[in-house]
Write an enzyme that holds these catalytic residues in place. Structure first.
Site, short mmCIF file in Angstrom:
data_model
loop_
_atom_site.label_atom_id
_atom_site.label_comp_id
_atom_site.label_asym_id
_atom_site.label_seq_id
_atom_site.Cartn_x
_atom_site.Cartn_y
_atom_site.Cartn_z
N HIS A 70 38.94 47.38 38.68
CA HIS A 70 37.88 47.80 37.75
C HIS A 70 36.61 46.98 37.96
O HIS A 70 35.49 47.50 37.83
CB HIS A 70 38.39 47.65 36.31
CG HIS A 70 37.42 48.12 35.27
ND1 HIS A 70 37.11 49.44 35.08
CD2 HIS A 70 36.69 47.42 34.36
CE1 HIS A 70 36.24 49.56 34.09
NE2 HIS A 70 35.96 48.33 33.65
N SER A 111 27.93 46.49 31.23
CA SER A 111 27.03 46.49 32.38
C SER A 111 26.91 47.87 33.02
O SER A 111 25.88 48.20 33.61
CB SER A 111 27.52 45.48 33.42
OG SER A 111 27.48 44.17 32.90
#
Length: 229
Positions: free
Chosen positions: A162, A130
């Site tokens: 993350h 992404s």
């Protein structure tokens, strides 16, 4: 001592006025208080709202109707979902969490077919994750080949921060791609707490967000093509 048998009279002092055919000449007369009270009461009905400082419900309703009539001439523009033929779409899909993104992609393509978008007008571009969607979407938007770009991915929270970095970067990247290219770039990246949430939103209980992304892309593409050129 004055008699109380008859009510006192209100004496009006006559004033000198010029005669006009449409006006009745005033005369000195004695009016009973009941008549004066009746006149005052009837006149007060017309001015009660202004005297009290609050408008009556009827006047408010009339004012609202009047303002509605005035705004009826305002032009309203929206994209169409029934004019998908001739529009071209790019779909940028993240390969990470592919079990989810494939389902989102299928939902988007099926929706396009339902709304008369031809298969040859759909191009699918795969990227690693992404995070990489934004830069590719911007490149596609600037190519001039597409009326809208769909951005599909899935970010699922893990044990570290993350997740936050990738989710925020993906959102800002898609937004920047649309602004910089001038072509609608539609955000279809799932940001979920776990895999169950992601699967529920890619064809499960919560529907298919890929299909919803396609509908948004159709409307925005139609809006830009037919109204905002």
């Amino acid at each position: 001592m004055k008699s109380l048998a008859s009510p006192p009279c209100l004496h009006l002092t006559p004033t000198t006025r010029h005669h006009h055919p449409s006006r009745q000449s005033s005369s000195s007369a004695c009016y009973p208080p009941q008549a004066v009270s009746s006149v005052i009461k009837s006149n007060s009905l017309s001015f009660s709202s202004s005297a009290s400082g609050f408008a009556s419900p009827l006047s408010v309703e009339k004012e609202l109707r009047s303002s509605f009539v005035q705004t009826a001439a305002v032009r309203h523009v929206t994209g169409s979902l029934i004019r998908g033929d001739g529009l071209r779409f790019a779909i940028v899909v993240a390969r990470f969490n592919e079990v989810v993104t494939k389902l989102l992609l299928e939902g988007a393509i099926e929706t396009f077919k339902k709304y008369s978008v031809r298969e040859e007008d759909i191009e699918v571009i795969w990227v690693p994750g992404s995070f990489e969607i934004g830069v590719v979407a911007q490149k596609l938007g600037k190519s001039g080949k597409f009326h809208a770009v769909l951005c599909i991915g899935a970010v699922i929270r893990g044990d570290t921060t993350h997740y936050d970095a990738v989710a925020n970067s993906a959102a800002s990247g898609v937004l920047s791609a649309g602004i910089n290219s001038g072509v609608p770039c539609i955000f279809g990246v799932l940001t979920c707490e776990d895999m169950d949430q992601a699967l529920n939103r890619s064809g499960g209980k919560a529907g298919n967000k890929g299909a919803e992304t396609a509908l948004t892309a159709l409307e925005m593409a139609s809006l830009f093509e037919h109204h905002l050129k």
